[in-house]
Design a protein around this motif. Structure first.
Motif, PDB file in Angstrom:
ATOM      1  N   GLU A  42      -3.491  -3.872  -0.114  1.00 40.60           N
ATOM      2  CA  GLU A  42      -4.221  -2.597  -0.097  1.00 40.60           C
ATOM      3  C   GLU A  42      -3.727  -1.656  -1.187  1.00 40.60           C
ATOM      4  O   GLU A  42      -3.308  -0.531  -0.909  1.00 40.60           O
ATOM      5  CB  GLU A  42      -4.103  -1.932   1.287  1.00 40.60           C
ATOM      6  CG  GLU A  42      -4.807  -2.711   2.379  1.00 40.60           C
ATOM      7  CD  GLU A  42      -4.818  -1.959   3.699  1.00 40.60           C
ATOM      8  OE1 GLU A  42      -4.927  -0.730   3.668  1.00 40.60           O
ATOM      9  OE2 GLU A  42      -4.722  -2.620   4.739  1.00 40.60           O
ATOM     10  N   VAL A  78      -0.709  10.552  -7.828  1.00 43.00           N
ATOM     11  CA  VAL A  78      -0.805   9.302  -7.069  1.00 43.00           C
ATOM     12  C   VAL A  78      -1.272   8.121  -7.932  1.00 43.00           C
ATOM     13  O   VAL A  78      -0.789   6.995  -7.783  1.00 43.00           O
ATOM     14  CB  VAL A  78      -1.676   9.494  -5.801  1.00 43.00           C
ATOM     15  CG1 VAL A  78      -3.103   9.820  -6.176  1.00 43.00           C
ATOM     16  CG2 VAL A  78      -1.620   8.294  -4.898  1.00 43.00           C
ATOM     17  N   SER A 115      -5.445   2.034  -1.325  1.00 40.67           N
ATOM     18  CA  SER A 115      -5.602   2.897  -0.151  1.00 40.67           C
ATOM     19  C   SER A 115      -5.253   4.332  -0.524  1.00 40.67           C
ATOM     20  O   SER A 115      -4.227   4.570  -1.147  1.00 40.67           O
ATOM     21  CB  SER A 115      -4.658   2.453   0.967  1.00 40.67           C
ATOM     22  OG  SER A 115      -5.297   1.525   1.776  1.00 40.67           O
ATOM     23  N   GLY A 116      -6.128   5.242  -0.120  1.00 37.24           N
ATOM     24  CA  GLY A 116      -5.803   6.654  -0.279  1.00 37.24           C
ATOM     25  C   GLY A 116      -5.881   7.169  -1.710  1.00 37.24           C
ATOM     26  O   GLY A 116      -5.362   8.235  -1.989  1.00 37.24           O
ATOM     27  N   VAL A 117      -6.506   6.413  -2.625  1.00 37.98           N
ATOM     28  CA  VAL A 117      -6.709   6.971  -3.960  1.00 37.98           C
ATOM     29  C   VAL A 117      -8.203   7.136  -4.214  1.00 37.98           C
ATOM     30  O   VAL A 117      -9.021   6.441  -3.615  1.00 37.98           O
ATOM     31  CB  VAL A 117      -6.042   6.110  -5.071  1.00 37.98           C
ATOM     32  CG1 VAL A 117      -4.555   5.974  -4.842  1.00 37.98           C
ATOM     33  CG2 VAL A 117      -6.685   4.751  -5.180  1.00 37.98           C
ATOM     34  N   ASP A 118      -8.545   8.057  -5.100  1.00 37.41           N
ATOM     35  CA  ASP A 118      -9.961   8.392  -5.252  1.00 37.41           C
ATOM     36  C   ASP A 118     -10.702   7.324  -6.074  1.00 37.41           C
ATOM     37  O   ASP A 118     -10.078   6.468  -6.697  1.00 37.41           O
ATOM     38  CB  ASP A 118     -10.113   9.814  -5.817  1.00 37.41           C
ATOM     39  CG  ASP A 118      -9.742   9.903  -7.288  1.00 37.41           C
ATOM     40  OD1 ASP A 118     -10.238   9.094  -8.086  1.00 37.41           O
ATOM     41  OD2 ASP A 118      -8.960  10.800  -7.633  1.00 37.41           O
ATOM     42  N   PRO A 119     -12.048   7.387  -6.065  1.00 36.66           N
ATOM     43  CA  PRO A 119     -12.840   6.318  -6.693  1.00 36.66           C
ATOM     44  C   PRO A 119     -12.537   6.099  -8.177  1.00 36.66           C
ATOM     45  O   PRO A 119     -12.564   4.972  -8.651  1.00 36.66           O
ATOM     46  CB  PRO A 119     -14.282   6.800  -6.498  1.00 36.66           C
ATOM     47  CG  PRO A 119     -14.222   7.652  -5.280  1.00 36.66           C
ATOM     48  CD  PRO A 119     -12.894   8.327  -5.321  1.00 36.66           C
ATOM     49  N   LYS A 120     -12.245   7.155  -8.898  1.00 33.55           N
ATOM     50  CA  LYS A 120     -11.946   7.011 -10.326  1.00 33.55           C
ATOM     51  C   LYS A 120     -10.633   6.241 -10.526  1.00 33.55           C
ATOM     52  O   LYS A 120     -10.580   5.276 -11.297  1.00 33.55           O
ATOM     53  CB  LYS A 120     -11.874   8.414 -10.955  1.00 33.55           C
ATOM     54  CG  LYS A 120     -11.272   8.494 -12.349  1.00 33.55           C
ATOM     55  CD  LYS A 120     -12.225   7.945 -13.404  1.00 33.55           C
ATOM     56  CE  LYS A 120     -11.738   8.234 -14.824  1.00 33.55           C
ATOM     57  NZ  LYS A 120     -10.464   7.643 -15.148  1.00 33.55           N
ATOM     58  N   VAL A 121      -9.601   6.656  -9.812  1.00 35.35           N
ATOM     59  CA  VAL A 121      -8.292   6.006  -9.913  1.00 35.35           C
ATOM     60  C   VAL A 121      -8.412   4.542  -9.498  1.00 35.35           C
ATOM     61  O   VAL A 121      -7.805   3.650 -10.087  1.00 35.35           O
ATOM     62  CB  VAL A 121      -7.258   6.748  -9.028  1.00 35.35           C
ATOM     63  CG1 VAL A 121      -5.918   6.023  -9.028  1.00 35.35           C
ATOM     64  CG2 VAL A 121      -7.081   8.179  -9.502  1.00 35.35           C
ATOM     65  N   ARG A 122      -9.235   4.280  -8.485  1.00 34.60           N
ATOM     66  CA  ARG A 122      -9.453   2.934  -7.991  1.00 34.60           C
ATOM     67  C   ARG A 122     -10.064   2.055  -9.086  1.00 34.60           C
ATOM     68  O   ARG A 122      -9.646   0.937  -9.313  1.00 34.60           O
ATOM     69  CB  ARG A 122     -10.443   3.026  -6.824  1.00 34.60           C
ATOM     70  CG  ARG A 122     -10.005   2.260  -5.607  1.00 34.60           C
ATOM     71  CD  ARG A 122     -11.065   2.360  -4.535  1.00 34.60           C
ATOM     72  NE  ARG A 122     -11.161   3.674  -3.946  1.00 34.60           N
ATOM     73  CZ  ARG A 122     -12.273   4.146  -3.397  1.00 34.60           C
ATOM     74  NH1 ARG A 122     -13.384   3.436  -3.366  1.00 34.60           N
ATOM     75  NH2 ARG A 122     -12.275   5.343  -2.871  1.00 34.60           N
ATOM     76  N   LYS A 123     -11.087   2.577  -9.763  1.00 32.48           N
ATOM     77  CA  LYS A 123     -11.742   1.794 -10.826  1.00 32.48           C
ATOM     78  C   LYS A 123     -10.777   1.531 -11.970  1.00 32.48           C
ATOM     79  O   LYS A 123     -10.741   0.433 -12.515  1.00 32.48           O
ATOM     80  CB  LYS A 123     -12.982   2.536 -11.341  1.00 32.48           C
ATOM     81  CG  LYS A 123     -14.200   2.236 -10.512  1.00 32.48           C
ATOM     82  CD  LYS A 123     -15.454   2.236 -11.356  1.00 32.48           C
ATOM     83  CE  LYS A 123     -16.205   0.944 -11.225  1.00 32.48           C
ATOM     84  NZ  LYS A 123     -17.652   1.102 -11.386  1.00 32.48           N
ATOM     85  N   ASP A 124     -10.008   2.541 -12.339  1.00 24.29           N
ATOM     86  CA  ASP A 124      -9.025   2.363 -13.410  1.00 24.29           C
ATOM     87  C   ASP A 124      -8.049   1.251 -13.039  1.00 24.29           C
ATOM     88  O   ASP A 124      -7.664   0.436 -13.871  1.00 24.29           O
ATOM     89  CB  ASP A 124      -8.233   3.656 -13.650  1.00 24.29           C
ATOM     90  CG  ASP A 124      -9.069   4.753 -14.261  1.00 24.29           C
ATOM     91  OD1 ASP A 124     -10.159   4.439 -14.778  1.00 24.29           O
ATOM     92  OD2 ASP A 124      -8.643   5.921 -14.231  1.00 24.29           O
ATOM     93  N   GLN A 170       0.828  -1.209   0.000  1.00 26.90           N
ATOM     94  CA  GLN A 170       0.000   0.000   0.000  1.00 26.90           C
ATOM     95  C   GLN A 170       0.861   1.257   0.000  1.00 26.90           C
ATOM     96  O   GLN A 170       0.405   2.324  -0.375  1.00 26.90           O
ATOM     97  CB  GLN A 170      -0.931  -0.012   1.201  1.00 26.90           C
ATOM     98  CG  GLN A 170      -0.209  -0.199   2.520  1.00 26.90           C
ATOM     99  CD  GLN A 170      -1.157  -0.030   3.699  1.00 26.90           C
ATOM    100  OE1 GLN A 170      -1.934   0.895   3.737  1.00 26.90           O
ATOM    101  NE2 GLN A 170      -1.080  -0.929   4.651  1.00 26.90           N
TER     102      GLN A 170
END
Lengths: 300, 245
Positions: free
Chosen positions: B160, B137, B163-172, B83
């Motif tokens: 993890e 990030v 952790s600490g990344v926004d929803p768009k970055v997470r989906k990508d 993470q």
């Protein structure tokens, strides 16, 4: 009440906060939601009088965060993103350290400590070193340290980072209890499931506030329809003028049109195997968030 | 095909049992979610599967290799991304790739071609020369993954990763995970985002060193009659806690 009026803040060429105005009512939990780099922490730091606006002003009750920064700080608690406790001090020592920092009167200190222990369930661990606590317990201790001086306003910057779902739920139960006792809470979080339970949300993109409403109203006021299509033909749809939003996720395309396709169009796509099926999606907060990324069609 | 198999795998630290007789089978190309409260034993489990920590007892085969006798070979078949992204912030993006290439003892020619490959796939130009601390990030996260996979491992552990990344970055990032799985990589993911747990092929929930639930997200929700994995998780962990009191 917190009154933010026309606040702008730049770092060199980067406009982190762009003419932000917000009113935060007492005894509410307000969430600040936006992508990384949208200006959340910048705004949060200005509210805590840790940095000053280039333009505009912020009042917390009657106090200006620039002119009356010491009065402001005595009324607030602030938990930054990576809050560091002293790992070699015990729970009790950490709490007393913060009590001294905030200059709380010796009288009544023990009562306040007991109140915080009771509410956080940390009493049995009061002599344990902070470094040896679980993630959820550390979070509760950090919260307690920021409540020791009984602030009226609490600022939380991604408070549940790296904390498991059960501890997170407990954390928000505590915060809601405090809200019901009159505390005003301003919080940023990347967890949209948490954000859904707040009283109001401010959506921030590129330094600007795009919406400030209850979570339900933010979702309801989104007028676009989103369809999920069983298709991987990203390029086919990316070329269409009519497409406002397009995102490929796990072999499905999420799409919204400026004008919804007619029945014949859907049928043609199905017949030509451009898509293998489709249905309309119920819009969630995540969709609203993802759709703000305007450049999304040209991506990938 | 089985990619990871454990039999009664156990790790004790003194009198404390961190991992308690765990049986697990994970298949090639599977995205396997590894859930549990803080301190449930997930990290200990992963460190054993990576060949970093010797078990106290039990068996484990990683890509057919024995965890006791062949831990050095295991390290070549697995990748690990933490993470914290484990990149050197004061090195440039290119230097980080070179450094990890060296760690995995890739030859210079291969490192050069990997660097070009990463530049193309992450769409990097000028960023290659920038200090890693100065890149966004989302990019840092993809770079950390690319570095963890320089040696083309068969199994990848993501601790993890979002952790600490926004929803768009997470989906990508999840689109990349799906892609890895399609290319036959076995992916272990730990996460505290329960909506991400829904994206996994199968999930395990750990508590006090034991696996207390293991199934596909759909089955798990059906069995426990809950709408989301978040609800299943809270129900199971709370029940477990109450049993102890």
């Amino acid at each position: 009440m917190i009154e933010i009026k026309g606040v702008s803040k730049s770092f060199g060429d980067i406009i982190a906060n762009d003419n932000i105005s917000l009113q935060i009512m007492e005894s509410e939990i307000v969430g600040l939601i936006g992508p990384d780099g949208a200006g959340k922490t910048t705004l949060m730091r200005q509210l805590c009088a840790l940095s000053h606006p280039d333009q505009g002003n912020i009042h917390i009750d009657a106090y200006d965060t620039v002119k009356n920064q010491y009065e402001v700080r005595s009324m607030i608690g602030y938990m930054p993103q990576r809050f560091s406790l002293y790992p070699d001090l015990t729970i009790e020592q950490n709490l007393l350290f913060f009590a001294n920092l905030f200059n709380t009167p010796k009288k009544g200190r023990q009562e306040r400590l007991e109140q915080l222990y009771k509410f956080s369930n940390l009493k049995p661990f009061q002599n344990r070193q902070a470094g040896k606590l679980s993630g959820g317990m550390k979070q509760k201790l950090a919260l307690s340290c920021n409540l020791i001086h009984t602030p009226k306003y609490l600022f939380l910057d991604e408070p549940t980072f790296g904390v498991d779902p059960v501890s997170r739920q407990e954390f928000w139960e505590l915060i809601k209890q405090l809200r019901d006792e009159g505390l005003t809470v301003f919080v940023s979080t990347p967890y949209l499931d948490e954000a859904n339970t707040f009283d109001k949300l401010a959506l921030i993109f590129n330094g600007k506030i795009l919406a400030y409403k209850t979570p339900e109203k933010i979702v309801d006021s989104y007028s676009d329809q989103i369809f999920v299509m069983q298709s991987e033909n990203y390029d086919y749809f990316a070329k269409m003028q009519n497409v406002k939003y397009l995102y490929l996720f796990n072999k499905e395309l999420y799409i919204s049109f400026s004008e919804a396709p007619r029945q014949e169009e859907w049928q043609t796509w199905l017949d030509n195997k451009v898509i293998n099926g489709y249905n309309q999606k119920q819009i969630t907060l995540e969709d609203v968030f993802l759709m703000q990324n305007k450049h999304i069609v040209s991506q990938i | 095909m089985i990619s990871v198999k454990t039999t009664q795998l156990t790790k004790k630290f003194g009198s404390f049992t961190a991992v308690d007789a765990v049986d697990l089978e994970v298949y090639k190309g599977e995205i396997f979610g590894f859930l549990g409260a803080n301190g449930a034993g997930k990290s200990t489990m992963i460190r054993m599967l990576c060949g970093l920590l010797m078990p106290s007892s039990g068996e484990a085969l990683i890509d057919g290799l024995d965890i006791y006798k062949e831990s050095e070979l295991i390290k070549k078949r697995i990748g690990y991304m933490s993470q914290k992204f484990s990149l050197y912030n004061d090195l440039t993006v290119a230097e980080n790739i070179e450094f990890y290439g060296g760690v995995y003892s890739l030859d210079k020619k291969l490192i050069r071609s990997k660097k070009e490959e990463i530049a193309v796939s992450l769409n990097l130009k000028e960023e290659m020369k920038r200090l890693t601390r100065d890149v966004p990030v989302g990019l840092k996260q993809r770079l950390a993954l690319a570095c963890a996979m320089l040696h083309d491992p068969k199994i990848i552990f993501l601790d993890e990763p979002t952790s600490g990344v926004d929803p768009k970055v997470r989906k990508d990032f999840w689109n990349i995970i799906y892609d890895l799985s399609e290319h036959g990589k076995t992916v272990f993911v730990t996460t505290h985002f329960m909506e991400e747990a829904e994206y996994c092929h199968r999930l395990s929930i750990m508590q006090d060193g034991r696996i207390i639930a293991l199934d596909s997200p759909e089955n798990m929700k059906a069995i426990h009659n809950e709408k989301t994995i978040q609800d299943v998780f809270i129900k199971l962990i709370k029940r477990q806690n109450n049993d102890e009191i």
